[in-house]
Motif scaffolding. Structure first.
Motif, PDB file in Angstrom:
ATOM      1  N   ARG A  12       0.980  -1.355  -0.149  1.00 53.06           N
ATOM      2  CA  ARG A  12       0.153   0.139  -0.083  1.00 53.06           C
ATOM      3  C   ARG A  12       0.784   1.186  -0.065  1.00 53.06           C
ATOM      4  NH1 ARG A  12      -5.006   0.079   1.273  1.00 53.06           N
ATOM      5  NH2 ARG A  12      -4.740   2.232   2.158  1.00 53.06           N
ATOM      6  N   HIS A  13       2.041   1.323   0.678  1.00 52.75           N
ATOM      7  CA  HIS A  13       2.832   2.436   0.970  1.00 52.75           C
ATOM      8  C   HIS A  13       4.300   2.189   0.196  1.00 52.75           C
ATOM      9  CE1 HIS A  13      -0.268   3.598   3.644  1.00 52.75           C
ATOM     10  NE2 HIS A  13      -0.073   2.339   4.306  1.00 52.75           N
ATOM     11  N   GLN A  28     -10.131  13.705   1.463  1.00 51.23           N
ATOM     12  CA  GLN A  28     -10.257  12.737   0.727  1.00 51.23           C
ATOM     13  C   GLN A  28      -8.956  12.508  -0.103  1.00 51.23           C
ATOM     14  OE1 GLN A  28     -12.773  10.598   1.383  1.00 51.23           O
ATOM     15  NE2 GLN A  28     -13.557  12.315   2.689  1.00 51.23           N
ATOM     16  N   ALA A  29      -7.909  12.697   0.389  1.00 55.03           N
ATOM     17  CA  ALA A  29      -6.655  12.368  -0.506  1.00 55.03           C
ATOM     18  C   ALA A  29      -6.411  10.981  -0.478  1.00 55.03           C
ATOM     19  CB  ALA A  29      -5.566  13.050   0.430  1.00 55.03           C
ATOM     20  N   ASP A  30      -5.978  10.536  -1.719  1.00 53.02           N
ATOM     21  CA  ASP A  30      -5.707   9.315  -1.672  1.00 53.02           C
ATOM     22  C   ASP A  30      -4.019   8.831  -1.702  1.00 53.02           C
ATOM     23  OD1 ASP A  30      -8.292   8.158  -3.196  1.00 53.02           O
ATOM     24  OD2 ASP A  30      -7.690   9.971  -4.182  1.00 53.02           O
ATOM     25  N   ILE A  31      -3.239   9.754  -2.285  1.00 50.70           N
ATOM     26  CA  ILE A  31      -1.936   9.721  -1.955  1.00 50.70           C
ATOM     27  C   ILE A  31      -1.176  10.883  -1.311  1.00 50.70           C
ATOM     28  CG2 ILE A  31       0.076   9.121  -3.381  1.00 50.70           C
ATOM     29  CD1 ILE A  31      -1.491   8.612  -5.615  1.00 50.70           C
ATOM     30  N   ILE A  32      -0.333  10.323  -0.393  1.00 50.47           N
ATOM     31  CA  ILE A  32       0.347  11.283   0.442  1.00 50.47           C
ATOM     32  C   ILE A  32       1.935  11.269  -0.053  1.00 50.47           C
ATOM     33  CG2 ILE A  32       1.087  12.522   2.629  1.00 50.47           C
ATOM     34  CD1 ILE A  32      -1.759  12.652   1.968  1.00 50.47           C
ATOM     35  N   ILE A  33       2.407  12.226  -0.625  1.00 56.49           N
ATOM     36  CA  ILE A  33       3.964  12.228  -0.957  1.00 56.49           C
ATOM     37  C   ILE A  33       4.565  13.128   0.139  1.00 56.49           C
ATOM     38  CG2 ILE A  33       5.646  12.439  -2.763  1.00 56.49           C
ATOM     39  CD1 ILE A  33       2.762  12.645  -4.358  1.00 56.49           C
ATOM     40  N   LEU A  34       5.351  12.392   0.827  1.00 60.97           N
ATOM     41  CA  LEU A  34       6.030  13.226   2.100  1.00 60.97           C
ATOM     42  C   LEU A  34       7.586  13.366   1.989  1.00 60.97           C
ATOM     43  CD1 LEU A  34       5.437  14.789   5.025  1.00 60.97           C
ATOM     44  CD2 LEU A  34       6.000  12.354   5.770  1.00 60.97           C
ATOM     45  N   ARG A  35       7.979  14.579   2.237  1.00 60.65           N
ATOM     46  CA  ARG A  35       9.435  14.693   2.287  1.00 60.65           C
ATOM     47  C   ARG A  35       9.482  15.319   3.438  1.00 60.65           C
ATOM     48  NH1 ARG A  35      14.011  16.910  -1.675  1.00 60.65           N
ATOM     49  NH2 ARG A  35      13.854  14.829  -2.036  1.00 60.65           N
ATOM     50  N   SER A  75      -4.496   6.471   3.681  1.00 55.61           N
ATOM     51  CA  SER A  75      -4.199   7.008   2.354  1.00 55.61           C
ATOM     52  C   SER A  75      -2.709   6.190   2.195  1.00 55.61           C
ATOM     53  CB  SER A  75      -3.964   8.554   2.207  1.00 55.61           C
ATOM     54  OG  SER A  75      -3.750   8.985   3.463  1.00 55.61           O
ATOM     55  N   HIS A  76      -2.487   6.192   0.818  1.00 56.03           N
ATOM     56  CA  HIS A  76      -1.191   5.723   0.309  1.00 56.03           C
ATOM     57  C   HIS A  76       0.065   6.517   0.748  1.00 56.03           C
ATOM     58  CE1 HIS A  76      -3.146   2.286  -1.780  1.00 56.03           C
ATOM     59  NE2 HIS A  76      -4.066   3.219  -2.175  1.00 56.03           N
ATOM     60  N   VAL A  77       1.124   6.335   1.387  1.00 53.04           N
ATOM     61  CA  VAL A  77       2.189   7.135   1.683  1.00 53.04           C
ATOM     62  C   VAL A  77       3.261   6.864   0.851  1.00 53.04           C
ATOM     63  CG1 VAL A  77       3.701   7.950   3.494  1.00 53.04           C
ATOM     64  CG2 VAL A  77       1.145   7.710   3.994  1.00 53.04           C
ATOM     65  N   ILE A  78       3.691   7.752   0.307  1.00 55.28           N
ATOM     66  CA  ILE A  78       5.078   7.655  -0.641  1.00 55.28           C
ATOM     67  C   ILE A  78       6.150   8.601   0.091  1.00 55.28           C
ATOM     68  CG2 ILE A  78       6.337   7.745  -2.868  1.00 55.28           C
ATOM     69  CD1 ILE A  78       3.624   7.471  -4.033  1.00 55.28           C
ATOM     70  N   ASN A  79       7.470   7.981   0.333  1.00 51.73           N
ATOM     71  CA  ASN A  79       8.587   8.556   0.970  1.00 51.73           C
ATOM     72  C   ASN A  79       9.274   9.260  -0.138  1.00 51.73           C
ATOM     73  OD1 ASN A  79      10.859   9.457   2.328  1.00 51.73           O
ATOM     74  ND2 ASN A  79      11.345   7.416   3.148  1.00 51.73           N
ATOM     75  N   ALA A  80       9.149  10.472  -0.063  1.00 46.59           N
ATOM     76  CA  ALA A  80       9.981  11.266  -1.122  1.00 46.59           C
ATOM     77  C   ALA A  80      11.444  11.821  -0.171  1.00 46.59           C
ATOM     78  CB  ALA A  80       9.100  12.540  -1.311  1.00 46.59           C
ATOM     79  N   GLY A  81      11.660  11.212   0.614  1.00 43.45           N
ATOM     80  CA  GLY A  81      13.011  11.578   1.298  1.00 43.45           C
ATOM     81  C   GLY A  81      12.810  11.853   2.673  1.00 43.45           C
ATOM     82  N   VAL A 134      -1.717   2.310  -5.866  1.00 43.97           N
ATOM     83  CA  VAL A 134      -3.140   2.706  -5.862  1.00 43.97           C
ATOM     84  C   VAL A 134      -4.170   1.608  -6.322  1.00 43.97           C
ATOM     85  CG1 VAL A 134      -5.050   4.161  -6.568  1.00 43.97           C
ATOM     86  CG2 VAL A 134      -2.934   5.103  -5.638  1.00 43.97           C
ATOM     87  N   ASN A 135      -3.520   1.257  -7.764  1.00 47.53           N
ATOM     88  CA  ASN A 135      -4.532   0.103  -8.351  1.00 47.53           C
ATOM     89  C   ASN A 135      -4.056  -1.175  -8.204  1.00 47.53           C
ATOM     90  OD1 ASN A 135      -6.032   1.999 -10.036  1.00 47.53           O
ATOM     91  ND2 ASN A 135      -4.067   2.276 -11.415  1.00 47.53           N
ATOM     92  N   TYR A 136      -3.140  -1.495  -7.376  1.00 47.57           N
ATOM     93  CA  TYR A 136      -2.906  -2.837  -7.179  1.00 47.57           C
ATOM     94  C   TYR A 136      -2.815  -3.048  -5.573  1.00 47.57           C
ATOM     95  CZ  TYR A 136      -2.142  -3.768 -12.020  1.00 47.57           C
ATOM     96  OH  TYR A 136      -2.428  -3.725 -13.361  1.00 47.57           O
TER      97      TYR A 136
END
Lengths: 194, 329
Positions: B16-17, B113-120, B136-142, B323-325
């Motif tokens: 998920r993340h 209603q955010a789906d993706i959080i891109i966090l630095r 939400s889906h969290v992506i580590n941007a650093g 998100v899709n998988y």
């Protein structure tokens, strides 16, 4: 490939396939007198080699070979999470779509959802003058108002059947098979008994 | 109709993340790399619309606590090319953000209603904390000095694409290739994620830089350490230059910039010890003529701008997979 098919029947041999493709090529050439405005997009994977063959056949008849490209549709599907994320091939062609007559080519027409996805993708590349569809097999089971303009053969297939086209370019031989699978309820019952 | 028989490699993605390369298996890394080429093709379309409808109606929030140009723009463009809506949020880099504030802010974003959080974030582990308690889906941007997973993925993708073009083998992998990272390893999350990623893909990693900028016991991560640049460049297929963080120079971690240049700069002189066709990479932003000579950065062996283009495709692949998988929000 699934290897759990209960049984399979050959429904089209190589020779019959050539006959169908030749007739389709004739029909396509007749319906598109201006061959230079015609471009063909083969739907990956098996629609692409069929499109290449049709183009060659049309060249033999008219002296002009329509340009051929490949279209993947994977990024436009409505069942995206069930289709492979990492497809082997992706959309590639070098010609303009605007104002051209686009012929989509696929091996088997079933629900019609792939064709819907392909049309959406085509429109992201431009505004074609029109879109036509050529399919080797129509197996029935449509879920959308779509039909083939050029068709090899109608081979109605049931819910538990899979129509498989094999092509010499990808599979080493030209052949169409119907594979039958155990129905899901039967599978469940079998599992319970086991 | 029965389920389609699978003729292509079946997708194995449930994550998920994306928090770090450390969590990923080799298969997962390869799935990202195999998913990216179709997105690179979207950006290269000659006519029509350079986007695909995979995330239509989804909301991606770029939340950057630290300054960034490349990564923030890259994520934003990737989201837009997938037809997602995007919001950008920046917090002052100087403010110390406590855990509670982080949660509160995210709760507010999620209320939209955010789906993706891109966090630095400047604190290592910040994305992990969020992922553990939010939907939400969290992506580590650093995150701090910890990880920058999408950078390592786009670097691996860039190297792999080059190998495949050079050898003509569409299945070529990073197995056995030699990658030398040069510069400030200690403060670099790019280096950390790259060491992990390259190791998992079977590459051999050599680290080179001043001893004061080399983390203790870094060999345990599976890298060779070498303090002599000429020695480190010998046989390298890839020379990866890292940014010297001038803002840290005041701490006196190396005696002088002049000395650093003399010993560790990647330039014509030092590259005489590397194979002629070694690739030159850099995560940006470059301090021209400090860690990397300007003519090398702009030269024929440099793939620095390819890294940037590939970054968008790889980030599209990551968002699509999560998100899709990786399960709905």
């Amino acid at each position: 490939m699934r290897d759990d098919a209960a049984d399979q029947t050959i429904v089209m041999q190589s020779e019959a396939m050539q006959v169908h493709l030749r007739r389709m090529a004739r029909e396509i050439a007749k319906a598109n007198p201006d061959i230079d405005s015609l471009v063909m997009l083969g739907i990956l994977r098996r629609g692409f080699p069929i499109a290449e063959r049709l183009s060659k056949l049309i060249e033999g008849m008219t002296g002009r070979a329509p340009e051929v490209g490949a279209i993947a549709t994977t990024l436009y599907r409505d069942d995206i999470s069930r289709s492979p994320a990492s497809p082997k091939g992706y959309t590639h062609f070098d010609f303009e779509i605007d104002g051209r007559s686009v012929l989509l080519v696929d091996d088997v027409l079933a629900k019609g959802r792939t064709i819907r996805a392909a049309m959406d993708e085509v429109f992201d590349y431009g505004r074609p003058a029109r879109i036509q569809l050529a399919c080797l097999i129509d197996r029935g089971g449509r879920e959308l108002p779509i039909r083939a303009d050029f068709l090899g053969e109608k081979i109605p297939a049931g819910d538990n059947e899979w129509v498989r086209v094999r092509l010499r370019e990808l599979d080493g031989e030209d052949m169409v098979l119907i594979e039958r699978y155990a129905r899901e309820e039967e599978e469940d019952a079998a599992e319970e008994t086991a | 109709m029965s389920a389609a028989p699978h003729t292509e490699r079946e997708i194995q993605w449930t994550r998920r993340h994306l928090l770090g390369i450390a969590d990923l298996s080799r298969e997962e890394i390869e799935t990202v790399l195999d998913t990216a080429p179709q997105f690179a093709a979207v950006a290269k379309r000659k006519s029509g619309i350079k986007k695909v409808p995979l995330l239509t109606g989804r909301l991606a929030v770029n939340w950057f606590h630290e300054p960034s140009t490349r990564t923030r723009l890259s994520f934003e463009l990737a989201a837009k090319r997938l037809s997602a809506d995007t919001l950008a949020m920046t917090t002052s880099a100087s403010s110390v953000v406590k855990g509670e504030t982080l949660h509160d802010t995210l709760a507010n974003i999620e209320a939209m209603q955010a789906d993706i959080i891109i966090l630095r974030h400047d604190c290592a582990g910040a994305p992990h904390i969020l992922a553990a308690s939010h939907t939400s889906h969290v992506i580590n941007a650093g995150d701090g000095r910890h990880e920058h997973p999408t950078q390592a993925l786009l670097d691996a993708f860039t190297i792999r694409e080059h190998l495949r073009r050079k050898t003509g083998n569409p299945e070529a992998s990073l197995d056995g290739i030699k990658v030398t990272l040069v510069g400030d390893i200690e403060h670099s999350r790019v280096a950390r994620s790259n060491i992990l990623c390259l190791n998992k893909l079977g590459a051999q990693v050599t680290l080179c830089g001043p001893a004061t900028l080399m983390p203790a016991r870094v060999e345990e991560m599976g890298a060779r350490v070498c303090y002599d640049l000429r020695e480190a460049l010998r046989g390298a297929d890839v020379v990866y230059s890292l940014r010297i963080q001038l803002e840290r120079q005041q701490h006196g971690l190396f005696p002088s910039i002049r000395e650093y240049i003399r010993l560790f700069r990647v330039d014509h002189d030092s590259l005489r010890h590397a194979p002629e066709d070694a690739l030159i990479m850099h995560p940006g932003p470059i301090n021209r003529d400090l860690e990397l000579a300007a003519d090398i950065a702009d030269g024929p062996r440099s793939v620095i701008l390819e890294q940037v283009s590939n970054g968008v495709a790889v980030r599209m692949a990551v968002m699509h997979l999560l998100v899709n998988y990786g399960g709905a929000v």
